[in-house]
Scaffold this active site. Structure first.
Site: not given
Length: 401
Positions: A140, A191
């Site tokens: 992303h 993450h």
């Protein structure tokens, strides 16, 4: 030059497979990254202390806005709005980002933050699939930097007299947006900090590289010779030039899908550039393409490309197994072709759909059968992308949209 590129990719496939390059890189890099993921857990937990329903919804929504499905739906609108150069460049850049990021993910095979203690929030099916991938780098973050950065470059190039205040404001907004994306992925537990930094650094490197080569690539796509045959060969080789991860992940599926998209876009644009995609086509918000006509394009175009995607998949499911059988190539299917889905294949597909999809094995190791789903996926998305730039604009011209 095209021959040199194909030969270079082929040489890399042969060399990396013979010398086990993926395993050697993983041996040195994976422990270092894994330690950073573990040591970064307190940072993730510290951010997640601010847990709130509104933040959950905000960051989940933000994550969907920069997801691959969003770009897949957004890019056709760019083509139909008259910004053909921007659309094809962002499509090819997205494919390059997807390939580069997923390759590194599967080479390093670094874990995501451990849950528990980290809370992982996956609000959509796509996010649940993303959670099955490895962590480094954050796709992303990588995609947002590259596509937002290229969009800024395109706008500044087209409108050279933009006031300095607006340039600074635009750059500040993009930086803030990228920062929120990175923060959101940590907040959602998807993450750790090292993944975000990896996505940031890789994204800046890819963007800088693309800004140096994008004009050459675009000129080749629209004016080059043997473009279609070159891109078919490149797409085929890229399916082989993909690393085998420590454990199967959906990353290879995403790579094959966008490889098909890039193939369809290049093939369609190369054939119809002077009809539908040159620089003088009508653009939205101008007298030549009013907003009502653009809405009409969307209402006709979206159902059409979805229909083509369905038909392409059905046709590929019928043709590829027959072709493989005629050539004596043993194939199986993880999920697409019921007749080729045996009990052992079903068991493997419960782990991940494309366990046998890492095609470089075909050159150097014997396999009992090969997963035909890879070819089906490429043809399916190539058909969808071709319809965006060829079939659908032809419909628009027929009905004067």
């Amino acid at each position: 030059m095209a021959t040199v590129v194909l030969f270079g990719v082929f040489t890399w496939i042969v060399g990396s497979s013979m010398f086990n390059v993926t395993q050697k890189i993983r041996y040195f890099v994976q422990p270092w990254v894994s330690r950073r993921v573990i040591s970064g857990t307190p940072t993730v937990l510290q951010i997640q202390k601010y847990e709130h329903g509104l933040l959950d919804a905000f960051f989940s929504g933000l994550s969907c806005v920069v997801s691959v499905p969003f770009y897949t739906g957004f890019l056709p609108l760019l083509f139909w709005s008259g910004h053909g150069k921007l659309a094809r460049q962002m499509t090819l850049l997205m494919a390059f980002c997807d390939y580069s990021g997923n390759c590194i993910k599967d080479v390093v095979s670094a874990p995501r933050p451990k849950s528990p203690p980290v809370r992982i929030l996956t609000a959509t099916k796509d996010e649940k699939e993303n959670a099955l991938e490895y962590g480094l780098p954050s796709s992303h973050t990588l995609n947002t930097i590259c596509l937002s950065g290229y969009l800024l470059h395109y706008i500044f190039s087209c409108y050279e007299n933009i006031d300095a205040f607006y340039e600074v404001a635009a750059i500040t907004f993009v930086c803030l947006f990228v920062g929120l994306i990175g923060l959101g992925k940590i907040y959602l537990g998807m993450h750790s900090l090292i993944d975000i930094l990896g996505g940031l650094i890789l994204g800046l490197m890819i963007l800088a590289f693309w800004l140096h080569v994008h004009e050459y690539i675009d000129n080749f796509v629209i004016l080059g010779k043997n473009v279609t045959s070159f891109w078919i060969a490149l797409s085929f080789l890229l399916l082989f030039a993909y690393p085998t991860p420590q454990h199967p992940t959906p990353s290879f599926e995403f790579h094959t899908a966008f490889t098909g998209v890039a193939l369809g876009i290049v093939t369609g644009v190369q054939q119809t550039y002077y009809q539908f995609h040159h620089e003088n086509v009508p653009r939205v918000f101008t007298p030549d393409l009013r907003i009502t006509a653009f809405v009409g394009r969307i209402l006709i175009g979206i159902p059409t490309i979805l229909l083509v995607k369905f038909c392409s998949k059905a046709l590929a499911k019928w043709i590829l197994p027959i072709t493989a059988s005629a050539l004596g190539i043993p194939v199986r299917s993880s999920s697409y072709v019921t007749a080729l889905t045996g009990s052992s294949a079903v068991k493997k597909s419960n782990e991940v759909k494309q366990t046998g999809g890492y095609l470089q094995k075909m050159f150097f190791r014997w396999q009992e059968s090969y997963d035909v789903d890879t070819g089906i996926r490429v043809l399916q998305y190539a058909g969808l992308a071709w319809s965006v730039v060829d079939l659908v604009p032809s419909l628009f011209s027929q009905i004067n949209l």
